[in-house]
Design an enzyme around this catalytic site. Sequence first.
Site, short mmCIF file in Angstrom:
data_model
loop_
_atom_site.label_atom_id
_atom_site.label_comp_id
_atom_site.label_asym_id
_atom_site.label_seq_id
_atom_site.Cartn_x
_atom_site.Cartn_y
_atom_site.Cartn_z
N LYS A 76 1.92 11.52 30.18
CA LYS A 76 1.25 12.60 30.76
C LYS A 76 0.67 13.36 29.30
O LYS A 76 -0.43 13.97 29.54
CB LYS A 76 2.07 13.44 31.40
CG LYS A 76 2.32 13.01 32.96
CD LYS A 76 3.02 14.10 33.93
CE LYS A 76 3.44 13.46 35.00
NZ LYS A 76 4.41 14.44 35.84
N ASP A 113 0.74 19.43 38.78
CA ASP A 113 2.32 19.72 38.88
C ASP A 113 2.20 21.40 38.88
O ASP A 113 3.17 22.06 39.57
CB ASP A 113 3.18 19.45 37.65
CG ASP A 113 3.45 17.67 38.06
OD1 ASP A 113 3.26 17.15 39.03
OD2 ASP A 113 3.82 17.16 37.00
N ALA A 139 13.98 21.91 30.53
CA ALA A 139 12.75 22.23 29.39
C ALA A 139 11.77 21.06 29.25
O ALA A 139 11.21 21.02 28.25
CB ALA A 139 13.38 22.57 28.18
N ARG A 167 14.58 22.77 22.84
CA ARG A 167 13.27 22.41 23.62
C ARG A 167 13.09 23.48 24.55
O ARG A 167 11.92 23.83 25.06
CB ARG A 167 13.81 21.26 24.57
CG ARG A 167 13.77 19.86 23.87
CD ARG A 167 14.12 18.83 24.85
NE ARG A 167 12.54 18.37 25.36
CZ ARG A 167 12.57 17.44 26.50
NH1 ARG A 167 13.33 17.22 27.15
NH2 ARG A 167 11.48 17.14 27.35
P1 NAP Z 1 11.91 15.28 31.48
O1 NAP Z 1 10.55 15.59 30.72
O2 NAP Z 1 12.53 13.92 31.05
O3 NAP Z 1 12.97 16.39 31.33
C1 NAP Z 1 14.36 16.14 31.79
C2 NAP Z 1 14.99 17.46 31.75
O4 NAP Z 1 16.17 17.19 32.38
C3 NAP Z 1 15.36 18.11 30.39
O5 NAP Z 1 15.18 19.41 30.47
C4 NAP Z 1 16.55 17.34 30.11
O6 NAP Z 1 17.47 18.06 28.94
C5 NAP Z 1 17.35 17.65 31.24
N1 NAP Z 1 18.21 16.96 31.52
C6 NAP Z 1 18.34 15.26 31.65
N2 NAP Z 1 19.61 14.88 31.84
C7 NAP Z 1 20.47 16.01 31.60
C8 NAP Z 1 22.03 15.97 31.91
N3 NAP Z 1 22.87 14.95 31.98
N4 NAP Z 1 22.53 17.32 31.82
C9 NAP Z 1 21.39 18.53 31.74
N5 NAP Z 1 20.29 18.30 31.76
C10 NAP Z 1 19.79 17.35 31.69
O7 NAP Z 1 11.58 15.13 32.90
P2 NAP Z 1 10.54 15.98 33.86
O8 NAP Z 1 9.24 15.25 34.00
O9 NAP Z 1 10.61 17.38 33.40
O10 NAP Z 1 11.34 15.77 35.31
C11 NAP Z 1 12.48 16.38 35.75
C12 NAP Z 1 12.69 16.18 36.98
O11 NAP Z 1 11.60 16.76 37.89
C13 NAP Z 1 12.58 14.68 37.48
O12 NAP Z 1 13.78 14.68 38.36
C14 NAP Z 1 11.45 14.56 38.31
O13 NAP Z 1 11.33 13.73 39.28
C15 NAP Z 1 11.25 16.06 38.84
N6 NAP Z 1 9.77 16.21 39.32
C16 NAP Z 1 9.21 16.76 40.38
C17 NAP Z 1 8.12 16.80 40.97
C18 NAP Z 1 7.73 16.94 42.20
O14 NAP Z 1 6.56 16.81 42.63
N7 NAP Z 1 8.73 17.54 43.07
C19 NAP Z 1 7.38 16.72 39.88
C20 NAP Z 1 7.41 16.66 38.45
C21 NAP Z 1 8.77 16.11 38.12
P3 NAP Z 1 17.33 18.01 27.51
O15 NAP Z 1 15.98 18.66 27.20
O16 NAP Z 1 18.45 18.45 26.88
O17 NAP Z 1 17.07 16.30 27.30
#
Ligand code: NAP
Length: 282
Positions: A76, A113, A139, A167
Site C-alpha cells: 500500500k 480504508d 499504529a 510508531r
Molecule cells: P500493520 O500495519 O501490520 O499494523 C499492525 C499493528 O498491530 C501494529 O500497531 C502492531 O504493533 C500491532 N500488533 C501486532 N501484533 C501485536 C501484538 N502481539 N501485541 C500488540 N500489538 C500488536 O497492520 P494493519 O494493516 O494496520 O492491520 C491491522 C488490522 O486491521 C489487521 O487485523 C487487518 O486485518 C485489520 N484491517 C481491517 C480492515 C477492514 O476493512 N476491516 C482494513 C484494514 C485493516 P507494533 O507497531 O508494535 O508492531
Amino acid sequence: MTLTTSPTVTAKTRVLTLLGDPVAHSASPELQNAAFAATGVDGVYVAVRCAGDDLVGFMRGLARAGGGGNVTIPHKEKAASLLDVRSEAVRRTGACNTFWGDARGRVHGDNTDVEGFQRALRVFLEGSAQGIRVLLLGAGGAARAALLGLLQEGAEEVWIYNRTKERARAIARRIGGQKARVVSVVRELEGERFDLVVNATSLGLAEGDASPIDFAMLGRAGAAMDLVYGRHVTPFVRAADAAGIRSTDGLEMLVQQGAASFECWWDVDAPVDRMREVVASR
Ligand code: NAP
C-alpha cells in the site's frame, strides 16, 4: 447456484485486480464481482499475487487499459508513491489501496480504508462522531486510516496506544496534530474515560489471541469498534461483550471500504446491502 460474476465477459470488459502478497484468502473478488453483477457494470475482478518490483507495471498497465483495482499488504505504501494523482486520504496516510486510470493515461489513487472506516463508524454509532473522545489501539496502516477518519469526523481527542511507542508517535505527528496524544505506558490509561475504543492492531486475527486491552482498567468505554474480522468472534469484541460494552467487528468496514472503491471505479452508488450479504455468507 449464486451468480457472483458479471454475466458476460467480453473484449470491452474492464479488468479490476487485487494486487498484493498473499491474496488467496481475500474476500474482495467475491465482494466486487457480486457488486458488479448487482449493478450491471461491465467489469471483472480478479486477485493477482504480485511482487513489489512488478507493482508499477501492473498498476500503470491496468490503469492505462481502462482498468484499475485494489492494493493490499505489503504494497500500500509503495502504491502511494507510484500514483500521478493522489487523494487527500493518500497524501495524509501515505498509503493507497485503490487505483484507476483516466483518459490522459494518469494513474489515480485513493485510500478507501479511511472512507470505509468513517462509513462503518457512522453505522455503528448511528450518528456523528463529533466531539467524542477516543482510545485508538495500534499504529500501523489501519490505525493511520482510523486516525484520519476520526479527526475528519470531528473527534475531539484521540489517545493512541501501541506496543511500539515510536510508531504511535510517528502517526500522531503525521496525522494527528493537536488532537492526538500518545500513551507511553499502559498505566496512563487507568481510570480514563473514552466514548469509543478502536482496535486497529492485528491482535485478534487468531481466535486464541488475547484482547488488546483490559476494559476493566478504563474508567469508561462507551463503545468498542474492532477493525479485525474473521469467522470467529474476535477477542476484542468478546472482551467488550463480557464487560457489557456495545461492540462491533471489522466486517462493516470491510464492506464499506469495498463500496468506496467500487464508487471510485464506476462513479455509481455501490450495492452495499448485496455486499453485506456476500461477506456474511463467507
Ligand atoms: P500493520 O500495519 O501490520 O499494523 C499492525 C499493528 O498491530 C501494529 O500497531 C502492531 O504493533 C500491532 N500488533 C501486532 N501484533 C501485536 C501484538 N502481539 N501485541 C500488540 N500489538 C500488536 O497492520 P494493519 O494493516 O494496520 O492491520 C491491522 C488490522 O486491521 C489487521 O487485523 C487487518 O486485518 C485489520 N484491517 C481491517 C480492515 C477492514 O476493512 N476491516 C482494513 C484494514 C485493516 P507494533 O507497531 O508494535 O508492531
